[in-house]
Each structure stands twice: as structure tokens, then as C-alpha cells.
Scaffold this motif. Structure first.
Motif, short mmCIF file in Angstrom:
data_model
loop_
_atom_site.label_atom_id
_atom_site.label_comp_id
_atom_site.label_asym_id
_atom_site.label_seq_id
_atom_site.Cartn_x
_atom_site.Cartn_y
_atom_site.Cartn_z
N ARG A 130 12.20 17.10 -18.65
CA ARG A 130 12.45 18.49 -18.33
C ARG A 130 13.77 18.65 -17.55
NH1 ARG A 130 12.65 23.53 -19.70
NH2 ARG A 130 12.23 25.03 -18.03
N THR A 131 14.03 17.73 -16.64
CA THR A 131 15.26 17.81 -15.85
C THR A 131 16.48 17.61 -16.72
OG1 THR A 131 14.07 16.95 -13.92
CG2 THR A 131 16.47 16.87 -13.84
N ILE A 132 16.41 16.66 -17.65
CA ILE A 132 17.54 16.45 -18.57
C ILE A 132 17.74 17.69 -19.43
CG2 ILE A 132 18.40 15.06 -20.48
CD1 ILE A 132 18.36 13.50 -17.89
N GLU A 133 16.64 18.25 -19.91
CA GLU A 133 16.72 19.45 -20.76
C GLU A 133 17.38 20.61 -20.03
OE1 GLU A 133 13.60 22.70 -22.70
OE2 GLU A 133 12.87 20.72 -22.12
N VAL A 134 17.00 20.83 -18.77
CA VAL A 134 17.51 21.96 -18.00
C VAL A 134 18.98 21.77 -17.65
CG1 VAL A 134 17.35 23.15 -15.77
CG2 VAL A 134 15.27 22.63 -17.07
N ASN A 135 19.39 20.53 -17.37
CA ASN A 135 20.73 20.27 -16.85
C ASN A 135 21.71 19.71 -17.86
OD1 ASN A 135 20.47 20.64 -13.68
ND2 ASN A 135 18.62 19.57 -14.36
N VAL A 136 21.29 19.54 -19.11
CA VAL A 136 22.12 18.82 -20.07
C VAL A 136 23.46 19.51 -20.30
CG1 VAL A 136 21.16 19.99 -22.11
CG2 VAL A 136 22.08 17.68 -22.32
N ASN A 137 23.51 20.82 -20.17
CA ASN A 137 24.77 21.54 -20.38
C ASN A 137 25.41 21.99 -19.07
OD1 ASN A 137 24.68 21.43 -23.27
ND2 ASN A 137 23.11 23.04 -23.22
N GLY A 138 24.86 21.52 -17.96
CA GLY A 138 25.41 21.91 -16.67
C GLY A 138 26.67 21.15 -16.32
N ALA A 139 27.34 21.63 -15.29
CA ALA A 139 28.61 21.01 -14.89
C ALA A 139 28.40 19.81 -13.97
CB ALA A 139 29.49 22.05 -14.19
N ASP A 140 27.23 19.73 -13.33
CA ASP A 140 26.98 18.71 -12.32
C ASP A 140 25.97 17.68 -12.84
OD1 ASP A 140 26.74 17.23 -10.06
OD2 ASP A 140 26.02 18.85 -8.77
N ASP A 141 26.25 16.40 -12.60
CA ASP A 141 25.34 15.33 -13.05
C ASP A 141 24.41 14.85 -11.94
OD1 ASP A 141 26.41 15.41 -15.53
OD2 ASP A 141 27.53 13.54 -15.41
N ALA A 142 24.49 15.45 -10.76
CA ALA A 142 23.73 14.92 -9.62
C ALA A 142 22.24 14.86 -9.91
CB ALA A 142 24.01 15.75 -8.38
N ASP A 143 21.66 15.94 -10.45
CA ASP A 143 20.22 15.96 -10.72
C ASP A 143 19.86 15.00 -11.85
OD1 ASP A 143 19.87 17.79 -8.74
OD2 ASP A 143 19.59 19.52 -10.06
N LEU A 144 20.77 14.85 -12.81
CA LEU A 144 20.51 13.91 -13.92
C LEU A 144 20.43 12.48 -13.40
CD1 LEU A 144 23.01 15.32 -16.58
CD2 LEU A 144 20.56 15.77 -16.40
N ILE A 145 21.34 12.13 -12.51
CA ILE A 145 21.35 10.78 -11.94
C ILE A 145 20.13 10.59 -11.04
CG2 ILE A 145 22.58 9.26 -10.34
CD1 ILE A 145 25.19 10.49 -11.40
N THR A 146 19.81 11.62 -10.24
CA THR A 146 18.67 11.53 -9.33
C THR A 146 17.37 11.29 -10.07
OG1 THR A 146 19.71 12.93 -7.65
CG2 THR A 146 17.31 12.78 -7.61
N VAL A 147 17.14 12.03 -11.16
CA VAL A 147 15.84 11.94 -11.83
C VAL A 147 15.64 10.59 -12.51
CG1 VAL A 147 16.42 12.82 -14.14
CG2 VAL A 147 14.21 13.41 -13.08
N LEU A 148 16.73 9.89 -12.85
CA LEU A 148 16.59 8.56 -13.44
C LEU A 148 16.02 7.55 -12.45
CD1 LEU A 148 19.72 8.06 -15.74
CD2 LEU A 148 17.37 8.58 -16.40
N ARG A 149 15.99 7.91 -11.16
CA ARG A 149 15.38 7.02 -10.17
C ARG A 149 13.89 6.85 -10.45
NH1 ARG A 149 20.23 5.20 -9.04
NH2 ARG A 149 21.55 6.74 -8.02
N ILE A 150 13.31 7.81 -11.16
CA ILE A 150 11.89 7.66 -11.54
C ILE A 150 11.74 6.48 -12.49
CG2 ILE A 150 10.01 8.74 -12.85
CD1 ILE A 150 10.88 11.43 -11.69
N TYR A 151 12.60 6.38 -13.51
CA TYR A 151 12.57 5.22 -14.41
C TYR A 151 12.81 3.94 -13.63
CZ TYR A 151 12.98 8.07 -18.71
OH TYR A 151 12.78 8.94 -19.76
N ILE A 152 13.80 3.97 -12.74
CA ILE A 152 14.15 2.77 -11.99
C ILE A 152 12.99 2.29 -11.12
CG2 ILE A 152 15.64 1.93 -10.10
CD1 ILE A 152 17.88 3.68 -11.35
N ALA A 153 12.38 3.22 -10.37
CA ALA A 153 11.25 2.85 -9.51
C ALA A 153 10.06 2.35 -10.32
CB ALA A 153 10.84 4.04 -8.65
N LEU A 154 9.85 2.95 -11.50
CA LEU A 154 8.75 2.51 -12.37
C LEU A 154 8.97 1.09 -12.84
CD1 LEU A 154 6.21 3.10 -14.07
CD2 LEU A 154 7.71 4.07 -15.82
N ILE A 155 10.17 0.79 -13.32
CA ILE A 155 10.44 -0.54 -13.87
C ILE A 155 10.37 -1.62 -12.80
CG2 ILE A 155 12.22 -1.98 -14.96
CD1 ILE A 155 13.19 0.56 -16.41
N GLU A 156 11.01 -1.37 -11.64
CA GLU A 156 11.10 -2.45 -10.66
C GLU A 156 9.82 -2.65 -9.86
OE1 GLU A 156 14.54 -1.42 -8.45
OE2 GLU A 156 13.56 0.09 -7.22
#
Length: 613
Positions: A331-357
């Protein structure tokens, strides 16, 4: 007071002159006025110490005299004097002599602050208490439970008295700022090194606060609420049921309530009235998507502290918590995919990172989904920082299971694009943990026998090894810089930089412009901004310990090279042939240095864990 005339006559000072003049002004013109028979002058003196109490005072007697004067003003008959003294004292406590002298009287000082807070809602009082607690984190333990309970009661009293309707004048007013300060003070207490046994008493009052701050009604305080939740989960060994209750609340803040269930109901439009349909549509949207940067750190801690229960827990509709987290990413990628800022996109990937590690060996069935998503994200036309985070996350998947991840990349014809993208983005892995993830992932490839590696990977092994060895140089240099910064921190406090000097100049100008004889309580605009939290939490994910922190990434490479040499005979002995003799020697030195550093790190970790118990 003479400060106005003295300051106004100085148009240009160098840094040493400013510091010297300020100490002289404090000693001769400010500290004596703390004992003035005129309340106006006592309040002004307290205000000046709030503004400049952090400036290093070389004369210990001056610091002690200022402390004694401020403590007397805390019990002044005039309320404005007590308020200004509460703020000034907290600023002065940055002086080591003042802090040492204050330590025996900490309990009585806390009581004075609490009494003041009971008398009025003033942001400078709560700010003062917050700084006081921050100055004595080691001594706060005996008062922690009582202090948190009292502050929680004060905040909830404020929350219950807020207007039910929106009031622009009320929002952002002094009462609201003071309430945020109360939450900051509670956070300071929770950040102190407290024994686990205390948290059974600390959690209930904080949960009452969270019930309000993590709701639509209290959304103005959601940032402070998530910080409290973060600190609690980080400090406790396990997540209690009372804190698990907020997981679905935070999910709904970002993607709505039970999205799949609601979507199915909304599909049956003919069965719904217009009002019911409007309500369902609003519930499909999160009510606080703009706060994803504050919410994701909580999810990272739920993942870290909630294993393995998080993999099987469900919400009221039967949806797995883990699936809800993955929807948050989508949902976060969908909402921000055309936005000017990548901060939320980078932040939300921490969910994948925390899950894997955090779930090594437990989520093999989820890895294909994660790889598919990450490859999709890499194809988005976004900035290099976001794409580099995608590469880091794939590297973590390689660490998690290199055979599975390489096979998945190969089946998707993504091996060449992945290695090409990694190589092209090398300069965008700037922080130590970013470099470490790459090192863990690509080193894991060396643990696979060469006859089981795809030809594409075998063809780039020389390049990979050379880059990994270069990474060890960069990481050790960064570690050395961190050590130097820690060693010089006290010296930097004693020698203010040019930015701090300029800040002092601006405050002096503002003070002169705003000084009026009939202003008993000065305008708050003269008091400046409070930036202390910046050095408490440098980024929102600082209260999170990755399991990989216990493994030295440089030594992991050393072990990987040894495994490769053992399992691959001739190829194994030739793998370092891509390095020059000088590079090979440097690598051996790096391994030796890393072994020493890791032993020291484990010793410190053991001491920290012993203190917590």
C-alpha cells in the motif's frame, strides 16, 4: 541588568571573545540577580540562564552559585519566577559541576517540578523536567514508577479536557505543547537503564496513554505515542499482550481496518445504503498514512520481539499479522510510487529487512514473494537511494538462504540485472549497516560449492571478491571515525563550533529587541527552539537491535573465504589471486583488527545485559 548595554555595544566578536564575555556577564550581571528583591529581575535572570546556561563556565564557583540561586527561585513566591527557574535549572545542569552538586537533591527537585505542573500547563516546565530526567538517567530508577504514574495522570487529564471539535486556537497552544513535553519526559524515564522487574508497573500507565495517542482522537500525539511504544518494546525482553493490542491499531492507521473483509463487503454495493458505503470506503483508507515513518519502527520491534508468534497471529477477520505487514508495504509503494520523495518508500522496506533478519529458517515460503516484489520495486523509476535499499534487502535474502535466493533470481532471469544493479549502485551504500548487509549477502554466495553456482555468478566472482575486500577497508575506516567522534565529544562540548556561536549571536539580538521593562514574563519567541531530542534519537530506527549486530560482517567474509577454499580445491586457493599482494596483506590486517574489535564489542554487550538484569 547590565546585559543589554554590554551586549549591544559589541557588533562583531570572535568565538573566544563571545564565550569569555558571556561567562563574565553571567557571573557579574545575571547570577547575582537571582537573589534580587525584584521578581522581574529574578525571572529575567532565570531566563538568561535558560538561554545560555549551556555555555561552558570555567569558574566552578559561578556554576554552583547559579545552581543555588535557581534552586531558591524554584520555591519563589512569584509563579513566573518559579516557571523560569524550572527551565533555567535544566539548562544549567549541562555544567558538570552543577549536575554533581544537584545530584543529592534530585528527589526534591523532581517534586518541585511536579508541583509546578500540577499548578499550570507550561511547556517550559515540562521541558525543564524532561531535561532534568535526561541529566540523571542513572539516578532516576527509584522514582521511575511514581514519576511515570504521575506524568501519565497529568497527560490523561489534559487529553480528557480537550475540545471534542477542532479548535485552531487550541491546537498547538501552550497546553498542547506542555502535554507533548510530558510524553517526552516519560520517554526519558523509560530510556534510563531500568531493571526488567519495574516494567510490570510501568506498562499499565503507559498503556492508558497509548489508548489515546494511538487513536484517531489523539492522532495529534501519534508521533509521541509510537515513540513510547517503541521504547517499551525495546526495553522489555518480550512483548506483553497489552502491547500486542496496538498492532492491529497501527495497521489500521496505515491501510484501514480489515481491508480484505471490508473490500468484500464493499463489492456488494446494492446491499448497502449510501451512508454505509461511505463509512466502508473511509475505513478502507488508513487514517494516519503520513506517520508511516513513526509507525514502521514499531513494526520492526514487533517482528524482533514477537517471534515466532507473529507468523501465526491473526486479526479479528482471521488475516495473519504477517500478511497485514506485507500489505502495508504494498500500500505504501502504491501511494508513493509517483511522489517526489522516496523517504517513505525506503522506510517501509524496513519491514522486509526486519522480517528476513529475525526469522532465519522460518520464512522460506515467503522468500519467493519478497524477491518478486523487490524485483518489481527495482524496476520503478525511483532515485538510487531507494533502489540501493532494494539491493540491500535482496542481499539479506542471500544471507538468509543463498541457494534458494540465487535459484529464484535465476528462474526470473534476474541474476545479471541484480549484479549489474549492485555494481552500479556501489557508491550509494553509504552507512555502515548498508555496507554490512551487502557484505553479508554477497559473502554468503562464497559458502556454496562452485559447481552448484549458476554460471553467471561464477563469471562475476572475481569482481565480487575484489569489491567485498574493498568494503572491509571502508567499514574499518568508518569504525575508526566513530571511535574518534566518541573520544572527541567532550572536547567538542568545551569548544563550541561556528554554528553554535552564530546561534548565540542571534539569541543575543533577539533578547535585546524583545527586552521591555514592563514585560515580567518574556515572550516565548525569545526562548528559542529545543533541539535536544536530535542527539537522543538520531533516526527513528535507532531503538532496534538487528540480530546481525552480533556477527561481525568482516569476520563473516573471512569465514566465507575459508569455506570457499575448503570446498573448492584449486578454485578456492586462487580466489584471492584477483587481489594484489598489497591488497591481500591489507585484508589480513583487516581480519585481525576485526577480531580484536569483535571481542571488545561482545564484552561491552555482556556488561550491558548484566546491567539490565
Amino acid at each position: 541588568m547590565c546585559i543589554r548595554d554590554r551586549v549591544s555595544t559589541q557588533s562583531t566578536w570572535d568565538s573566544e571573545a563571545i564565550m569569555g564575555q558571556l561567562e563574565l556577564l553571567l557571573e557579574r550581571c545575571v547570577v547575582p540577580e537571582l537573589r534580587s528583591p525584584h521578581g522581574y529581575l529574578r525571572a529575567r535572570a532565570c531566563e538568561v540562564l535558560f538561554l545560555y546556561g549551556h555555555v561552558p563556565i570555567q569558574n566552578k564557583a559561578t556554576a554552583i552559585a547559579a545552581l543555588e540561586g535557581l534552586c531558591a527561585c524554584l520555591e519563589d513566591k512569584e509563579l513566573p519566577v518559579r516557571v523560569k527557574a524550572a527551565a533555567g535549572l535544566a539548562s544549567l545542569l549541562r555544567q558538570s559541576e552543577a549536575a554533581a552538586a544537584m545530584r543529592p537533591n534530585l528527589e526534591s527537585a523532581i517534586k518541585v517540578y511536579l508541583d509546578l505542573m500540577a499548578e499550570l500547563d507550561h511547556d517550559k516546565v515540562t521541558l525543564g523536567l524532561e531535561r532534568l530526567i535526561g541529566s540523571f538517567t542513572e539516578e532516576i530508577q527509584p522514582f521511575a514508577v511514581q514519576l511515570v504514574a504521575h506524568l501519565a495522570s497529568k497527560f490523561l487529564s489534559f487529553a480528557r479536557s480537550r475540545p471534542d471539535v477542532e479548535d485552531d486556537e487550541y491546537e498547538g497552544g501552550e497546553g498542547e505543547i506542555a502535554a507533548a513535553g510530558i510524553l517526552g519526559a516519560i520517554r526519558r524515564v523509560l530510556l534510563a537503564e531500568l531493571p526488567q522487574s519495574l516494567f510490570t508497573e510501568l506498562v499499565p500507565p503507559v498503556v492508558e496513554i497509548l489508548n489515546y495517542t494511538l487513536s484517531e482522537e489523539g492522532a495529534d500525539f501519534l508521533e509521541e505515542g509510537t515513540e513510547l511504544l517503541n521504547v517499551l518494546m525495546y526495553s522489555m525482553e518480550t512483548v506483553p499482550p497489552s502491547l500486542w493490542a496496538f498492532f492491529p491499531v497501527l495497521i489500521s492507521a496505515l491501510i484501514g481496518k480489515n481491508p480484505q473483509h471490508l473490500a468484500e463487503r464493499l463489492a456488494r454495493k446494492d446491499e448497502l445504503t449510501a451512508d454505509e458505503r461511505a463509512t466502508l470506503e473511509s475505513e478502507l483508507e488508513g487514517w494516519s498514512q503520513e506517520n508511516i515513518g513513526h509507525i514502521v519502527p514499531c513494526f520492526a520491534l514487533y517482528l524482533a520481539k514477537g517471534k515466532p508468534a507473529l507468523l501465526t497471529a491473526t486479526d479479528e477477520s482471521g488475516t495473519l499479522y504477517i500478511d497485514l505487514l506485507l500489505r502495508v508495504v504494498d500500500r505504501t509503494i502504491e501511494v508513493n510510487v509517483n511522489g517526489a520523495d522516496d523517504a517513505d518508500l525506503i522506510t517501509v522496506l524496513r519491514i522486509y529487512i526486519a522480517l528476513i533478519e529475525n526469522y532465519a529458517g522460518l520464512i522460506d515460503d515467503r522468500i519467493p514473494f519478497l524477491i518478486d516484489r523487490l524485483l518489481e520495486f527495482l524496476n520503478l523509476k525511483r532515485r538510487p537511494g531507494f533502489r540501493a535499499t532494494c539491493v540491500e534487502t535482496i542481499c539479506l535474502a542471500l544471507w538468509y538462504n543463498p541457494v534458494l535466493t540465487l535459484r529464484l533470481l535465476s528462474e526470473r532471469n534476474a541474476l545479471v540485472p541484480f549484479f549489474d544493479t549492485w555494481y552500479s549502485l556501489r557508491s550509494h551504500f553509504k552507512r555502515d549497516f548498508e555496507k554490512a548487509r551487502v557484505l553479508f549477502g554477497l559473502s554468503s554466495v562464497l559458502r556454496i560449492p562452485i559447481n552448484q553456482l549458476p554460471e553467471v555468478v561464477v563469471g562475476v566472482l572475481d569482481k565480487v571478491v575484489k569489491e567485498l575486500c574493498a568494503l572491509t577497508n571502508e567499514l574499518l575506516e568508518m569504525r575508526e571515525e566513530d571511535v574518534d567522534e566518541d573520544a572527541n565529544s567532550e572536547e567538542e562540548e568545551e569548544a563550541p563550533d561556528e554554528e553554535e556561536i552564530e546561534d548565540v549571536k542571534q539569541k543575543i539580538k533577539a533578547f535585546n529587541k524583545g527586552m521591555k521593562k514592563d514585560d515580567f514574563v518574556p515572550d516565548d519567541d525569545l526562548l528559542g527552539d529545543d533541539d535536544e531530542e536530535a542527539d537522543l534519537v538520531k533516526n527513528r530506527l535507532s531503538l532496534y537491535d538487528s540480530p546481525l549486530e552480533l556477527i561481525d560482517e568482516i569476520l563473516f567474509l573471512k569465514e566465507s573465504l575459508e569455506i570457499f577454499a575448503t570446498t573448492n580445491s584449486d578454485a578456492g586457493t586462487k580466489i584471492l589471486g584477483v587481489l594484489t599482494p598489497e591488497e591481500q596483506e591489507r585484508l589480513r590486517q583487516n581480519f585481525a583488527t576485526a577480531e580484536t574489535q569483535h571481542a571488545e564489542f561482545l564484552a561491552r554487550k555482556h556488561e550491558e545485559e548484566a546491567r539490565k538484569k
